[in-house]
Design a protein around this motif. Structure first.
Motif, PDB file in Angstrom:
ATOM      1  N   ALA A  85       0.840  -1.199   0.000  1.00 33.66           N
ATOM      2  CA  ALA A  85       0.000   0.000   0.000  1.00 33.66           C
ATOM      3  C   ALA A  85       0.872   1.244   0.000  1.00 33.66           C
ATOM      4  CB  ALA A  85      -0.932  -0.009   1.213  1.00 33.66           C
ATOM      5  N   VAL A  86       1.924   1.216   0.823  1.00 34.66           N
ATOM      6  CA  VAL A  86       2.877   2.337   0.842  1.00 34.66           C
ATOM      7  C   VAL A  86       3.562   2.463  -0.519  1.00 34.66           C
ATOM      8  CG1 VAL A  86       5.011   3.203   1.874  1.00 34.66           C
ATOM      9  CG2 VAL A  86       3.246   2.181   3.320  1.00 34.66           C
ATOM     10  N   TYR A  87       3.923   1.310  -1.117  1.00 34.63           N
ATOM     11  CA  TYR A  87       4.597   1.347  -2.414  1.00 34.63           C
ATOM     12  C   TYR A  87       3.694   1.946  -3.492  1.00 34.63           C
ATOM     13  CZ  TYR A  87       7.047  -0.026  -6.628  1.00 34.63           C
ATOM     14  OH  TYR A  87       7.695   0.010  -7.839  1.00 34.63           O
ATOM     15  N   LEU A  88       2.422   1.558  -3.499  1.00 35.06           N
ATOM     16  CA  LEU A  88       1.497   2.110  -4.493  1.00 35.06           C
ATOM     17  C   LEU A  88       1.379   3.619  -4.350  1.00 35.06           C
ATOM     18  CD1 LEU A  88      -1.380  -0.548  -4.496  1.00 35.06           C
ATOM     19  CD2 LEU A  88       0.275  -0.089  -6.315  1.00 35.06           C
ATOM     20  N   LEU A  89       1.329   4.101  -3.113  1.00 40.51           N
ATOM     21  CA  LEU A  89       1.261   5.543  -2.889  1.00 40.51           C
ATOM     22  C   LEU A  89       2.528   6.226  -3.389  1.00 40.51           C
ATOM     23  CD1 LEU A  89      -0.226   7.968  -1.641  1.00 40.51           C
ATOM     24  CD2 LEU A  89       0.870   7.427   0.545  1.00 40.51           C
ATOM     25  N   LEU A  90       3.680   5.615  -3.104  1.00 38.58           N
ATOM     26  CA  LEU A  90       4.954   6.177  -3.539  1.00 38.58           C
ATOM     27  C   LEU A  90       5.072   6.157  -5.064  1.00 38.58           C
ATOM     28  CD1 LEU A  90       7.768   7.265  -2.749  1.00 38.58           C
ATOM     29  CD2 LEU A  90       8.546   4.894  -2.596  1.00 38.58           C
ATOM     30  N   ALA A  91       4.704   5.025  -5.685  1.00 45.05           N
ATOM     31  CA  ALA A  91       4.788   4.919  -7.142  1.00 45.05           C
ATOM     32  C   ALA A  91       3.865   5.919  -7.819  1.00 45.05           C
ATOM     33  CB  ALA A  91       4.441   3.496  -7.577  1.00 45.05           C
ATOM     34  N   ASN A  92       2.662   6.090  -7.290  1.00 43.65           N
ATOM     35  CA  ASN A  92       1.720   7.059  -7.855  1.00 43.65           C
ATOM     36  C   ASN A  92       2.281   8.475  -7.758  1.00 43.65           C
ATOM     37  OD1 ASN A  92      -1.127   7.605  -8.848  1.00 43.65           O
ATOM     38  ND2 ASN A  92      -1.084   8.881  -7.014  1.00 43.65           N
ATOM     39  N   THR A  93       2.943   8.775  -6.636  1.00 43.12           N
ATOM     40  CA  THR A  93       3.561  10.100  -6.469  1.00 43.12           C
ATOM     41  C   THR A  93       4.646  10.331  -7.512  1.00 43.12           C
ATOM     42  OG1 THR A  93       3.136  10.013  -4.091  1.00 43.12           O
ATOM     43  CG2 THR A  93       4.783  11.609  -4.866  1.00 43.12           C
ATOM     44  N   ILE A  94       5.449   9.281  -7.774  1.00 49.27           N
ATOM     45  CA  ILE A  94       6.543   9.406  -8.740  1.00 49.27           C
ATOM     46  C   ILE A  94       6.005   9.568 -10.159  1.00 49.27           C
ATOM     47  CG2 ILE A  94       8.428   8.122  -9.825  1.00 49.27           C
ATOM     48  CD1 ILE A  94       9.082   6.992  -7.082  1.00 49.27           C
ATOM     49  N   ILE A  95       4.992   8.760 -10.501  1.00 45.63           N
ATOM     50  CA  ILE A  95       4.446   8.817 -11.866  1.00 45.63           C
ATOM     51  C   ILE A  95       3.886  10.198 -12.185  1.00 45.63           C
ATOM     52  CG2 ILE A  95       2.586   7.951 -13.345  1.00 45.63           C
ATOM     53  CD1 ILE A  95       2.993   5.217 -12.024  1.00 45.63           C
ATOM     54  N   TRP A  96       3.250  10.818 -11.204  1.00 39.55           N
ATOM     55  CA  TRP A  96       2.655  12.129 -11.436  1.00 39.55           C
ATOM     56  C   TRP A  96       3.566  13.269 -11.001  1.00 39.55           C
ATOM     57  CZ3 TRP A  96      -1.290  12.247 -14.548  1.00 39.55           C
ATOM     58  CH2 TRP A  96      -2.097  11.110 -14.663  1.00 39.55           C
ATOM     59  N   SER A  97       4.821  12.928 -10.679  1.00 45.66           N
ATOM     60  CA  SER A  97       5.769  13.966 -10.271  1.00 45.66           C
ATOM     61  C   SER A  97       6.206  14.785 -11.475  1.00 45.66           C
ATOM     62  CB  SER A  97       6.999  13.337  -9.605  1.00 45.66           C
ATOM     63  OG  SER A  97       8.043  14.268  -9.476  1.00 45.66           O
ATOM     64  N   PRO A  98       6.218  16.116 -11.390  1.00 40.96           N
ATOM     65  CA  PRO A  98       6.700  16.943 -12.514  1.00 40.96           C
ATOM     66  C   PRO A  98       8.125  16.603 -12.898  1.00 40.96           C
ATOM     67  CG  PRO A  98       5.574  18.297 -10.880  1.00 40.96           C
ATOM     68  CD  PRO A  98       5.741  16.935 -10.262  1.00 40.96           C
TER      69      PRO A  98
END
Length: 683
Positions: free
Chosen positions: A535-548
């Motif tokens: 769950a933490v990884y999904l949150l982190l990956a989502n943050t990276i994918i949408w990171s400018p």
């Protein structure tokens, strides 16, 4: 995709700037223009030699008589001129240039278009008024008008030596008509099945370097493949439309062709005639065999170590199974490999249809793909360490455990991790497939699948062969731990690849969190820890994918700065438009296109290019070493590879006075291959 880029370029070209001086808008400071004349007076001459000189700043470009898929040549409105009867434009040989992934033909830095000015009355003065329209492009295109004027008196016998010297070089670079040379056109053929133009010319006095075709709008004729046999030079060009799909020409289309050499060029105009490029059965068998051999060698490449570990574990654990079950398991793994290759083939067919760039292993250019593969590797490693024995939904357990479905998914996993490598023969087979039709892609990719799955199929044919393995015992636990270590090494490699997409701070935070997550799952395995961790990884990956930072690709330092600090070789940035100029100066050019995710590229660099003898060759005064980085998508590199029929890296090539057309080196470099290539090019 190419269509939308062209639309953007065409729209940007209407940014107009009106002025009455001999330059563009002073705020732009991108180009200047003037009219040159060799004579300072008419002096009774019927035809006067003049030229339109355009000087361009930095990397701004302007265009040839046929600009390619985008752009437009300059034009002049002579209205208001006095004693002017006619103007003939002459076009110096252009170079191929890239604007995004759109290939165009033209000039950089400076060009003089020779003009043959015919006067009405040679006894009178000449007054020229030239309303000149020019299009110059870089990231954007600017169309501007320049009002030029030139007055020549009826009598002035002096010569403008400076203008004459400048014009002479460009006049010498204007192609001559083939009728004025010993050469003769043998064939201008069109193969509609493969969308290729075939040109055959006899009697040429110098080797052909390139060819340009005019007569069809919004159509790209690729850089030709050139061969010579029996005094006849043969050029073959693939023809595409704006969308990057095979083009269609009218049966009696009239084309003007310009062939260039180190000494200049020739041109001719003729109608195309239908012809057929023979595709014999032996050549198909040869390419299919190359695909099978390349796929099999892929099993031995460095990037397949984690895949090989899964294969070895399957062999060990199948000792206690029945022969029938063992055969089924390995056939399922082979089926997974075939399905994965067929899906890749269908993906490439779709991308090709829509004109979207593609290549072997390019999924590793995507941060999203890397973020998906990281947890998959973690799960496989945990399973090998017996840390994944938790109660999950049965469907997920089937996919990740040792069930029949697990063997099938292992085959798919093998293909995904194998694609960063380009084995010998693999690049040739893939290029042959991707340059062909849809069914050709599927046939060659089936051959690759057969080669990669051969170890599985051999064991399936002789299932009792695994009985030579030792009996199960404590050694299997150690072996599983060793294989888990290989997968963890691959995991570290995938995390390292993310450097290209993230800022150093974000990448460091991500790496620390991933290490902490893996340690937690090893020390305290269980359903709760697994669910919470991912769950933490999904949150982190989502943050990276949408990171400018990830989207803009501004994470890692540029390729040039990395080259300067990490290599003893004096690399230059990859600028293919400069190759012709370097060769004309008598220099040898060595091209190396690489990527962080390309394991074969890393092997080539460390095992061959970084050897002291090769470094000495590449740093010589008469050698220019160019490096292109394809770690992230690059339209210029993609178009360059496609120009030579390549869709995979590593890609190494040499140019020189003796090899103006260039020579491709093998995928797996050797010291001898590089040395011989450099020597041949510089002769």
């Amino acid at each position: 995709m190419r269509f939308y880029l062209l639309l953007c370029l065409l729209l940007s070209s209407y940014a107009c700037a009106q002025q009455s001086a001999s330059a563009f808008d002073p705020a732009a400071k991108v180009a200047t223009a003037q009219i040159l004349s060799t004579a300072n007076g008419v002096n009774g001459a019927k035809v006067l030699s003049m030229g339109l000189k355009i000087t361009l700043e930095d990397d701004w470009k302007t265009y040839w008589s046929s600009a390619g898929l985008a752009g437009a040549p300059p034009s002049i409105d002579w209205q208001g001129s006095d004693n002017l009867a006619n103007v003939e434009w002459l076009w110096p040989i252009p170079t191929r240039m890239m604007v995004y992934d759109v290939e165009t033909y033209g000039y950089k830095h400076e060009v003089i278009y020779p003009l043959q000015i015919t006067v009405t009355d040679p006894s009178k003065a000449l007054a020229l008024k030239a309303k000149t329209t020019m299009l110059v492009c870089r990231e954007v295109c600017i169309r501007a008008q320049v009002n030029l004027a030139l007055n020549l008196p009826a009598t002035d016998t002096s010569i403008d030596k400076a203008s004459s010297a400048q014009l002479q070089a460009y006049v010498a670079n204007v192609p001559v008509d083939i009728s004025a040379t010993p050469a003769s056109l043998q064939q201008l053929g069109w193969d509609s099945a493969s969308s290729q133009l075939i040109i055959e010319v006899a009697g040429l006095t110098a080797p052909v370097v390139d060819g340009f075709v005019e007569g069809v709008d919004f159509t790209l004729f690729s850089r030709p493949t050139i061969t010579q046999q029996g005094g006849v030079t043969r050029l073959m060009m693939a023809v595409e439309d704006m969308a990057g799909t095979p083009a269609r020409l009218d049966p009696q289309q009239t084309l003007k062709v310009t062939l260039t050499s180190a000494q200049g060029g020739i041109s001719f105009t003729d109608n195309i005639t239908p012809t057929v490029i023979e595709q014999t059965l032996p050549s198909w068998i040869y390419m299919l065999l190359l695909a099978v051999v390349g796929g099999f060698i892929l099993n031995l490449m460095p990037c397949v170590l984690p895949v090989l570990s899964i294969k070895l574990l399957g062999v060990v654990e199948s000792v206690s199974e029945s022969s029938t079950q063992r055969r089924i398991n390995f056939l399922l793994s082979a089926a997974g490999i075939f399905v994965a290759f067929w899906l890749l083939g269908l993906l490439f067919i779709g991308l090709k249809y829509f004109g979207i760039g593609f290549g072997w292993g390019v999924q590793f250019q995507s941060a999203t793909f890397l973020l998906i593969m990281i947890p998959v590797l973690v799960l496989f490693a945990l399973n090998l360490l017996d840390k994944f024995d938790v109660q999950l939904p049965q469907s997920l357990m089937d996919k990740l455990s040792g069930s029949n479905k697990g063997h099938f998914y292992q085959g798919i996993f093998a293909v995904l991790l194998a694609t960063p490598c380009s084995a010998p023969f693999l690049g040739t087979a893939v290029a042959f497939a991707l340059a062909g039709s849809s069914w050709q892609i599927m046939v060659i990719f089936s051959g690759l699948a057969l080669g990669l799955s051969l170890p599985y199929l051999l064991i399936a044919m002789w299932p009792d062969s695994v009985k030579i393995m030792p009996k199960p015992g404590m050694w299997m636990v150690r072996f599983r731990q060793f294989l888990a270590t290989l997968l963890c090494a691959t995991l570290v490699w995938l995390i390292w690849l993310l450097q290209a997409h993230l800022s150093m701070m974000l990448w460091t935070i991500f790496s620390i969190i991933i290490c902490a997550m893996v340690l937690l799952l090893i020390i305290k395995p269980g359903p709760r820890a697994l669910v919470a961790t991912f769950a933490v990884y999904l949150l982190l990956a989502n943050t990276i994918i949408w990171s400018p930072t990830s989207v803009s690709g501004s994470g890692r330092a540029s390729t040039e700065s990395n080259i300067e600090s990490n290599s003893a070789i004096q690399w230059q940035a990859f600028e293919p438009e400069k190759i012709t100029g370097y060769v004309a100066e008598g220099k040898t050019v060595f091209i190396d296109i690489t990527a962080d995710w390309c394991i074969t590229c890393v092997v080539n660099d460390r095992a061959v290019l970084q050897r002291s003898a090769i470094i000495k060759h590449l740093n010589a005064d008469n050698v220019v070493a160019m490096k292109g980085d394809w770690t992230k998508p690059d339209n210029q590199i993609e178009a360059y590879l496609k120009r030579y029929g390549r869709y995979a890296i590593p890609f190494n090539q040499v140019f020189g006075p003796a090899l103006p057309q260039g020579k491709l080196l093998p995928e797996l470099l050797t010291k001898e291959a590089v040395t011989v290539g450099l020597t041949q090019a510089g002769q």
